[in-house]
Design a protein around this motif. Structure first.
Motif, PDB file in Angstrom:
ATOM      1  N   PHE A 128       0.833  -1.208   0.000  1.00 23.85           N
ATOM      2  CA  PHE A 128       0.000   0.000   0.000  1.00 23.85           C
ATOM      3  C   PHE A 128       0.865   1.255   0.000  1.00 23.85           C
ATOM      4  CE2 PHE A 128      -1.877   3.398   2.550  1.00 23.85           C
ATOM      5  CZ  PHE A 128      -3.046   3.656   1.844  1.00 23.85           C
ATOM      6  N   LEU A 129       1.925   1.267   0.799  1.00 22.51           N
ATOM      7  CA  LEU A 129       2.810   2.432   0.862  1.00 22.51           C
ATOM      8  C   LEU A 129       3.594   2.609  -0.431  1.00 22.51           C
ATOM      9  CD1 LEU A 129       4.171   2.071   4.508  1.00 22.51           C
ATOM     10  CD2 LEU A 129       2.383   3.610   3.699  1.00 22.51           C
ATOM     11  N   ILE A 130       3.978   1.489  -1.071  1.00 22.71           N
ATOM     12  CA  ILE A 130       4.720   1.580  -2.330  1.00 22.71           C
ATOM     13  C   ILE A 130       3.808   2.074  -3.452  1.00 22.71           C
ATOM     14  CG2 ILE A 130       5.944   0.247  -4.087  1.00 22.71           C
ATOM     15  CD1 ILE A 130       7.006  -1.541  -1.872  1.00 22.71           C
ATOM     16  N   ASP A 131       2.605   1.512  -3.549  1.00 21.79           N
ATOM     17  CA  ASP A 131       1.672   1.917  -4.594  1.00 21.79           C
ATOM     18  C   ASP A 131       1.224   3.363  -4.426  1.00 21.79           C
ATOM     19  OD1 ASP A 131       1.899  -0.634  -5.537  1.00 21.79           O
ATOM     20  OD2 ASP A 131      -0.008  -1.351  -4.696  1.00 21.79           O
ATOM     21  N   GLY A 132       1.135   3.825  -3.188  1.00 23.15           N
ATOM     22  CA  GLY A 132       0.729   5.206  -2.943  1.00 23.15           C
ATOM     23  C   GLY A 132       1.830   6.221  -3.128  1.00 23.15           C
ATOM     24  N   GLY A 133       3.047   5.751  -3.378  1.00 21.34           N
ATOM     25  CA  GLY A 133       4.162   6.669  -3.577  1.00 21.34           C
ATOM     26  C   GLY A 133       4.787   7.173  -2.299  1.00 21.34           C
ATOM     27  N   TYR A 134       4.507   6.501  -1.169  1.00 18.04           N
ATOM     28  CA  TYR A 134       5.066   6.945   0.098  1.00 18.04           C
ATOM     29  C   TYR A 134       6.490   6.427   0.304  1.00 18.04           C
ATOM     30  CZ  TYR A 134       0.170   7.944   1.025  1.00 18.04           C
ATOM     31  OH  TYR A 134      -1.106   8.424   0.954  1.00 18.04           O
ATOM     32  N   ILE A 135       6.764   5.213  -0.175  1.00 16.67           N
ATOM     33  CA  ILE A 135       8.090   4.624  -0.013  1.00 16.67           C
ATOM     34  C   ILE A 135       8.469   3.927  -1.319  1.00 16.67           C
ATOM     35  CG2 ILE A 135       7.815   4.243   2.467  1.00 16.67           C
ATOM     36  CD1 ILE A 135       7.323   1.287   1.844  1.00 16.67           C
ATOM     37  N   GLU A 136       9.721   3.554  -1.446  1.00 16.21           N
ATOM     38  CA  GLU A 136      10.180   2.734  -2.558  1.00 16.21           C
ATOM     39  C   GLU A 136      11.066   1.620  -2.013  1.00 16.21           C
ATOM     40  OE1 GLU A 136      13.952   5.632  -3.836  1.00 16.21           O
ATOM     41  OE2 GLU A 136      12.270   5.306  -5.200  1.00 16.21           O
ATOM     42  N   LYS A 194      21.963  -6.927  -2.195  1.00 10.35           N
ATOM     43  CA  LYS A 194      22.637  -8.190  -2.453  1.00 10.35           C
ATOM     44  C   LYS A 194      23.969  -8.229  -1.722  1.00 10.35           C
ATOM     45  CE  LYS A 194      20.568  -8.996  -7.002  1.00 10.35           C
ATOM     46  NZ  LYS A 194      20.814  -9.267  -8.446  1.00 10.35           N
ATOM     47  N   THR A 195      24.390  -9.443  -1.411  1.00  4.13           N
ATOM     48  CA  THR A 195      25.678  -9.618  -0.765  1.00  4.13           C
ATOM     49  C   THR A 195      26.796  -9.506  -1.790  1.00  4.13           C
ATOM     50  OG1 THR A 195      25.581 -12.012  -1.055  1.00  4.13           O
ATOM     51  CG2 THR A 195      24.606 -11.115   0.954  1.00  4.13           C
ATOM     52  N   THR A 196      28.020  -9.611  -1.318  1.00  2.62           N
ATOM     53  CA  THR A 196      29.168  -9.527  -2.220  1.00  2.62           C
ATOM     54  C   THR A 196      29.190 -10.695  -3.208  1.00  2.62           C
ATOM     55  OG1 THR A 196      30.491 -10.667  -0.539  1.00  2.62           O
ATOM     56  CG2 THR A 196      30.565  -8.260  -0.569  1.00  2.62           C
ATOM     57  N   LYS A 197      28.542 -11.807  -2.849  1.00  5.05           N
ATOM     58  CA  LYS A 197      28.481 -12.963  -3.733  1.00  5.05           C
ATOM     59  C   LYS A 197      27.264 -12.933  -4.657  1.00  5.05           C
ATOM     60  CE  LYS A 197      30.935 -15.985  -0.502  1.00  5.05           C
ATOM     61  NZ  LYS A 197      30.897 -17.275   0.240  1.00  5.05           N
ATOM     62  N   GLY A 198      26.494 -11.867  -4.610  1.00  7.53           N
ATOM     63  CA  GLY A 198      25.348 -11.720  -5.486  1.00  7.53           C
ATOM     64  C   GLY A 198      24.068 -12.324  -4.972  1.00  7.53           C
ATOM     65  N   LYS A 199      24.052 -12.793  -3.732  1.00  4.59           N
ATOM     66  CA  LYS A 199      22.852 -13.380  -3.155  1.00  4.59           C
ATOM     67  C   LYS A 199      21.974 -12.281  -2.566  1.00  4.59           C
ATOM     68  CE  LYS A 199      21.301 -16.854   0.165  1.00  4.59           C
ATOM     69  NZ  LYS A 199      21.721 -17.839   1.199  1.00  4.59           N
ATOM     70  N   GLN A 200      20.668 -12.347  -2.858  1.00  9.74           N
ATOM     71  CA  GLN A 200      19.760 -11.319  -2.369  1.00  9.74           C
ATOM     72  C   GLN A 200      19.565 -11.454  -0.871  1.00  9.74           C
ATOM     73  OE1 GLN A 200      16.156 -10.971  -4.586  1.00  9.74           O
ATOM     74  NE2 GLN A 200      15.228  -9.468  -3.199  1.00  9.74           N
ATOM     75  N   THR A 201      19.570 -10.311  -0.190  1.00  7.27           N
ATOM     76  CA  THR A 201      19.406 -10.285   1.257  1.00  7.27           C
ATOM     77  C   THR A 201      18.222  -9.392   1.603  1.00  7.27           C
ATOM     78  OG1 THR A 201      20.506  -9.770   3.341  1.00  7.27           O
ATOM     79  CG2 THR A 201      21.062  -8.389   1.454  1.00  7.27           C
ATOM     80  N   LYS A 202      18.165  -8.886   2.815  1.00 13.05           N
ATOM     81  CA  LYS A 202      17.035  -8.081   3.267  1.00 13.05           C
ATOM     82  C   LYS A 202      16.895  -6.813   2.428  1.00 13.05           C
ATOM     83  CE  LYS A 202      17.917  -9.561   8.022  1.00 13.05           C
ATOM     84  NZ  LYS A 202      18.266  -9.084   9.383  1.00 13.05           N
ATOM     85  N   ASN A 203      15.645  -6.388   2.239  1.00 13.15           N
ATOM     86  CA  ASN A 203      15.368  -5.182   1.474  1.00 13.15           C
ATOM     87  C   ASN A 203      15.449  -3.942   2.360  1.00 13.15           C
ATOM     88  OD1 ASN A 203      14.868  -6.655  -0.881  1.00 13.15           O
ATOM     89  ND2 ASN A 203      12.704  -6.913  -0.370  1.00 13.15           N
ATOM     90  N   SER A 204      15.631  -2.819   1.710  1.00 11.17           N
ATOM     91  CA  SER A 204      15.560  -1.516   2.366  1.00 11.17           C
ATOM     92  C   SER A 204      14.358  -0.773   1.809  1.00 11.17           C
ATOM     93  CB  SER A 204      16.846  -0.710   2.140  1.00 11.17           C
ATOM     94  OG  SER A 204      17.966  -1.385   2.653  1.00 11.17           O
ATOM     95  N   TYR A 205      13.789   0.100   2.627  1.00 10.92           N
ATOM     96  CA  TYR A 205      12.623   0.863   2.218  1.00 10.92           C
ATOM     97  C   TYR A 205      12.920   2.339   2.442  1.00 10.92           C
ATOM     98  CZ  TYR A 205      10.523  -3.762   2.411  1.00 10.92           C
ATOM     99  OH  TYR A 205      10.267  -5.085   2.218  1.00 10.92           O
ATOM    100  N   ILE A 206      12.898   3.098   1.359  1.00 11.03           N
ATOM    101  CA  ILE A 206      13.270   4.511   1.394  1.00 11.03           C
ATOM    102  C   ILE A 206      11.999   5.345   1.333  1.00 11.03           C
ATOM    103  CG2 ILE A 206      14.750   6.277   0.390  1.00 11.03           C
ATOM    104  CD1 ILE A 206      16.222   3.760   1.315  1.00 11.03           C
ATOM    105  N   THR A 207      11.838   6.262   2.269  1.00  9.80           N
ATOM    106  CA  THR A 207      10.668   7.144   2.262  1.00  9.80           C
ATOM    107  C   THR A 207      10.862   8.240   1.224  1.00  9.80           C
ATOM    108  OG1 THR A 207      11.648   8.460   4.044  1.00  9.80           O
ATOM    109  CG2 THR A 207      10.126   6.704   4.670  1.00  9.80           C
ATOM    110  N   ILE A 208       9.799   8.530   0.510  1.00  7.61           N
ATOM    111  CA  ILE A 208       9.812   9.571  -0.518  1.00  7.61           C
ATOM    112  C   ILE A 208       9.358  10.875   0.118  1.00  7.61           C
ATOM    113  CG2 ILE A 208       8.876  10.278  -2.755  1.00  7.61           C
ATOM    114  CD1 ILE A 208       8.534   7.331  -3.415  1.00  7.61           C
ATOM    115  N   LYS A 209      10.135  11.916  -0.047  1.00  2.79           N
ATOM    116  CA  LYS A 209       9.907  13.171   0.670  1.00  2.79           C
ATOM    117  C   LYS A 209       8.893  14.079  -0.009  1.00  2.79           C
ATOM    118  CE  LYS A 209      13.023  12.221   3.770  1.00  2.79           C
ATOM    119  NZ  LYS A 209      12.659  11.961   5.165  1.00  2.79           N
ATOM    120  N   GLN A 210       8.226  13.611  -1.067  1.00  6.54           N
ATOM    121  CA  GLN A 210       7.334  14.511  -1.800  1.00  6.54           C
ATOM    122  C   GLN A 210       6.141  14.947  -0.962  1.00  6.54           C
ATOM    123  OE1 GLN A 210       5.930  12.337  -5.162  1.00  6.54           O
ATOM    124  NE2 GLN A 210       4.549  11.057  -3.990  1.00  6.54           N
TER     125      GLN A 210
END
Length: 301
Positions: free
Chosen positions: A112-120, A125-141
């Motif tokens: 809901f927050l991503i679709d509404g444009g609140y966060i992205e 990924k690790t140094t070996k290219g394995k995906q790890t935990k995601n980060s969520y960046i707040t959009i300041k608009q």
């Protein structure tokens, strides 16, 4: 063959083939937050107010029970939590535990927050290219690029008495009610004399009008102009046609003007002189206290 003539039916009654009485299966509800498909109706602060069975006491701890939030409030707090993280990695499982809901619920909130444009969402990924935990960046608009919706004029009247500085506050304080312990002084409101303004050009004129209400006299010779202005963001909620609440932001600007008097002169009713040192304790407004702090630091030294 009619079904009523089978060996499992006796007249209008029903006999279980295994010879056992049929029992209605009931769900065993533990009401622990974060358990899939189960809701929680209480928190740890009110733990003793509810009848908890022995199975619950033996399986879970009290500190695992957390407070419940409605969907709109939870999503607001989730957005603020992402803002607090400042891009640090976090797992969905940890978010679900923190907010006391299932992983599916927290995933819906994040979507809901991503679709509404609140966060992205930012994949890591690790140094070996394995995906790890995601980060969520707040959009300041929603906080930046916001027009100033309201502007307020706050007037500071300063005077010195017995080597202590005093400031005028507008209040409903009644000394007689405190004297007889009907109310506490913290129950009364205190704020600076203020008024909403629509143009910066009218500030001097409006400050003279406010002064007339405070002292019933013109103190234009004590007017020192705008000494400080403060811009803050105010959050409010807008409900759409689907009854979804979305946080919106507007900017509020406060102009502080100063009147520096030679002495503490009598003021009109509903206004009162209070010590500048204790004014932040009485006036519970962040914007106002920013202006008072500026006066103490830059005007009075």
């Amino acid at each position: 063959m009619s079904i009523l003539k089978t060996k499992y039916f006796s007249g209008w009654g029903y006999t279980n083939p295994k010879g056992k009485d049929r029992k209605i299966k009931k769900l065993k509800r533990t009401y622990i937050k974060g358990k899939r498909g189960v809701k929680l109706y209480y928190d740890s602060a009110h733990y003793d107010e509810y009848e908890i069975d022995d199975d619950y006491d033996g399986e879970y701890e009290k500190d695992e029970v957390r407070k419940v939030f409605r969907k709109s409030i939870r999503r607001e707090k989730l957005w603020n939590y992402f803002k607090y993280l400042e891009g640090r990695k976090i797992a969905v499982e940890n978010l679900a535990i923190k907010f006391g809901v299932t992983e599916r619920t927290i995933q819906n909130d994040v979507k809901f927050l991503i679709d509404g444009g609140y966060i992205e969402r930012q994949t890591n990924k690790t140094t070996k290219g394995k995906q790890t935990k995601n980060s969520y960046i707040t959009i300041k608009q929603y906080e930046s690029n916001v027009l100033v919706k309201n502007s307020y004029l706050q007037v500071i009247y300063l005077a010195q008495k017995d080597n202590k500085w005093y400031v005028i506050a507008r209040t409903d304080y009644d000394e007689s009610k405190v004297k007889y312990k009907v109310r506490n002084i913290k129950d009364f409101t205190f704020n600076l004399p203020h008024k909403e303004v629509y143009s910066k050009n009218n500030i001097e004129k409006l400050s003279i009008e406010i002064t007339g209400k405070v002292f019933s006299k013109n103190l234009q010779d004590k007017y020192q102009g705008i000494i400080f202005d403060h811009l803050s963001k105010h959050r409010y909620y807008k409900i759409d046609d689907y009854l979804h609440t979305k946080p919106k932001f507007k900017k509020i600007k406060c102009y502080f003007v100063l009147y520096k008097l030679d002495e503490v002169i009598p003021c009109n009713k509903r206004f009162r002189w209070i010590k500048l040192s204790i004014a932040p304790k009485r006036i519970r407004d962040f914007k106002t206290n920013k202006g008072l702090h500026y006066v103490k630091k830059n005007i009075l030294g």
